[in-house]
Scaffold this active site. Structure first.
Site, PDB file in Angstrom:
ATOM      1  N   SER A  53      -9.653   1.796   2.748  1.00 36.58           N
ATOM      2  CA  SER A  53      -9.057   2.812   2.490  1.00 36.58           C
ATOM      3  C   SER A  53      -7.267   1.897   1.199  1.00 36.58           C
ATOM      4  O   SER A  53      -6.922   2.591   0.929  1.00 36.58           O
ATOM      5  CB  SER A  53      -8.144   3.582   3.053  1.00 36.58           C
ATOM      6  N   LYS A  74       0.770  -1.016  -0.017  1.00 34.15           N
ATOM      7  CA  LYS A  74       0.510   0.435  -0.274  1.00 34.15           C
ATOM      8  C   LYS A  74       0.663   0.802  -0.003  1.00 34.15           C
ATOM      9  O   LYS A  74       1.839   1.051   0.590  1.00 34.15           O
ATOM     10  CB  LYS A  74      -0.931   0.193   1.116  1.00 34.15           C
ATOM     11  N   SER A 106     -10.059  -0.478   6.940  1.00 32.44           N
ATOM     12  CA  SER A 106      -9.133  -0.635   5.308  1.00 32.44           C
ATOM     13  C   SER A 106      -8.026  -1.604   4.985  1.00 32.44           C
ATOM     14  O   SER A 106      -8.005  -1.145   4.351  1.00 32.44           O
ATOM     15  CB  SER A 106      -8.095   0.579   5.928  1.00 32.44           C
TER      16      SER A 106
HETATM   17  N1  GLN Z   1     -13.534   4.065   6.213  1.00 29.54           N
HETATM   18  C1  GLN Z   1     -12.390   4.395   7.850  1.00 29.54           C
HETATM   19  C2  GLN Z   1     -12.223   5.983   7.721  1.00 29.54           C
HETATM   20  O1  GLN Z   1     -12.352   6.619   6.621  1.00 29.54           O
HETATM   21  C3  GLN Z   1     -11.009   3.509   8.044  1.00 29.54           C
HETATM   22  C4  GLN Z   1     -10.550   4.159   7.383  1.00 29.54           C
HETATM   23  C5  GLN Z   1      -9.052   3.063   7.369  1.00 29.54           C
HETATM   24  O2  GLN Z   1      -9.139   1.914   8.315  1.00 29.54           O
HETATM   25  N2  GLN Z   1      -7.201   3.737   7.485  1.00 29.54           N
HETATM   26  O3  GLN Z   1     -11.375   6.931   8.407  1.00 29.54           O
END
Ligand code: GLN
Length: 485
Positions: A151, A76, A175
């Protein structure tokens, strides 16, 4: 076709000399190029990657190889790498080359893995769909008009489309697990402190945790084995022995108690998702596990609690991107104030700005007690409730997300409905405990459904074993999206 194999089979093929690393890497590089419209990758460097593969083959021929020698993997784009840009999905870091590698990157490279590319992601890991990336959205390989989740959506799409056998992700509120669920993969968020965060660009430091996104639980065990462990450069990584995860697979799950919280399986969940979840739970019963009802009433407050704590930490973490020290700097400015203002206005996207504003507000004097302190109290309640639930059961199960992958653009104008897609994943981050998502079926559109299993602190091996046992008697994890077979 080597690309159809999972990570563990690929390790076997390389060890038996059925294929060389150069052949393997070339095959995946060709696929990455062929399917570039998925937009799963932000950076690749074919020449450098092939050179690494060649070195790996030469080392193997001399009799020197280790666990993942010659296996291509993707990171990532939140993990710092010296050989490829690290953008974090942001204009702010679009040309940033890190002077050092993240610990996770170092460890995987020491174990012989070859970095094939950096994957697309929501900007600074803020999002659930990979649509907030400065580099444009990633598509879901199961259905091009749908999101891959986020994400870590680039990593999940890349593994699902067989552009790479495995990838890393990070999980602050879901994410790793939610994109794994949306793409039909296995995604593990380890316990907080299990994997070093050194060199992993910080979003919300008390919640962020790296982990593997793979086809199978066995593959996840293989990657976790390399990624886990104490790192003196990360003060929050725990000095705790790393068990042999592969050795723990194939332990019988007979007699294990799986807790099902009633609010995880109610009408807020899409009915096709619920059907698949119930079928998967029945499968666990056939394997000898017992289902028990547990209650996690405070988990309904997880979203508001998270959306105070995560933005608060983000507003502090992101203050370093000011046009002076890292990355993007605005073209024209008259004084220092204007330099900061213009750099940050131009460098950050809308969602990131929204979070910085919420976080700064929640931490400001006068509001701190009402929001931030309250959120910390709720966080404690959630954690305590898990502890008491784990007196009645060994694991907790439910859907990873209330729906399957939603349409591209469907939730971009409604942040709260986007936030709700993490309703089941966020609690595990708040409590710091491990959780895994595994594929357990499809909806009518052919989109995958994920089951989430949550475990007690540092019981990654138990979760992996549970997931592996299920994968021994089902084949959801083997299905490849038609366009990519
Ligand atoms: N969707 C959540 C956020 O927007 C979690 C994102 C993540 O786990 N990095 O913060």
């Amino acid at each position: 076709m080597p690309y159809r194999q999972n990570l563990s089979s690929i390790v076997g093929m390389l060890n038996r000399n059925d294929i060389s690393s150069v052949e393997l890497v070339q095959c995946f590089l060709d696929r990455i190029q062929k399917h570039s419209d998925l937009n799963a990758f932000i950076s690749t460097d074919p020449e450098q990657t092939l050179k690494q593969a060649q070195l790996s083959d030469e080392a193997r021929a001399r009799g020197s190889s280790s666990d993942l020698s010659g296996v291509p993997i993707a990171h990532k784009d939140i993990f710092c790498t010296t050989h490829m840009a690290t953008t974090c999905g942001s204009r702010m870091l679009k040309d940033f080359i890190s002077p050092y590698n993240a610990t996770v990157v170092e460890l995987l490279s020491k174990s012989g893995a070859i970095l094939i590319g950096k994957t697309n992601m929501d900007e600074f890991a803020m999002g659930s769909s990979t649509e907030t990336s400065w580099f444009g959205p990633t598509r879901n390989p199961w259905h091009g008009d749908h999101v891959p989740g986020g994400s870590s959506g680039g990593s999940a799409a890349a593994v699902a489309a067989r552009l790479v056998p495995a990838a890393t992700g990070t999980d602050t509120g879901g994410s790793i697990r939610q994109p794994a669920a949306f793409c039909g993969l296995t995604g593990l968020k380890p316990s907080y402190g299990r994997i070093s965060r050194y060199g992993m660009i910080a979003y919300a430091s008390s919640l962020d945790q790296g982990g593997p996104i793979t086809q199978t639980a066995e593959d996840a065990a293989r990657l976790l084995q390399v990624m886990a462990g104490f790192d003196r450069r990360d003060a929050t990584s725990l000095n705790k022995q790393v068990p042999n995860y592969l050795d723990h697979l194939c332990t019988s799950i007979a007699g294990l108690r799986i807790g099902v919280p009633s609010n995880f399986v109610d009408d807020a969940v899409n009915s096709e998702v619920l059907d698949a979840i119930h079928d998967s739970l029945a499968e666990f019963e056939k394997l000898g596990a017992k289902l028990v009802e547990v209650s996690l009433p405070s988990s309904k407050a997880a979203i508001p609690c998270y959306y105070v704590i995560a933005p608060a930490e983000a507003s502090s973490n992101l203050s370093r991107f000011d046009g002076v020290r890292y990355g993007y700097r605005t073209d024209s400015f008259n004084d220092l104030d204007e330099l900061y203002k213009k750099t940050r206005s131009e460098g950050f996207g809308l969602e990131v700005k929204r979070r910085i504003m919420i976080g700064t507000f929640a931490l400001s004097s006068g509001y701190y007690d009402a929001y931030y302190r309250k959120a910390q109290q709720i966080r404690r309640l959630i954690s305590d409730e898990f502890e008491s639930a784990f007196k009645q059961c060994d694991y907790i199960a439910g859907p990873t997300s209330p729906t399957t992958a939603f349409g591209l653009g469907e939730k971009t104008n409604d942040p709260v409905s986007m936030y709700l897609s993490d309703i089941f994943t966020i609690s595990a981050n708040l409590a710091g405990i491990p959780a895994i998502s595994i594929p357990v079926g499809f909806d009518k559109l052919g989109l995958p459904v994920g089951l989430q299993l949550i475990g007690q602190s540092f019981d990654e091996q138990g979760l992996l074993n549970l997931a592996h046992s299920y994968q021994q008697v089902t084949n959801w994890h083997e299905v490849i999206p038609t366009e990519f077979t």
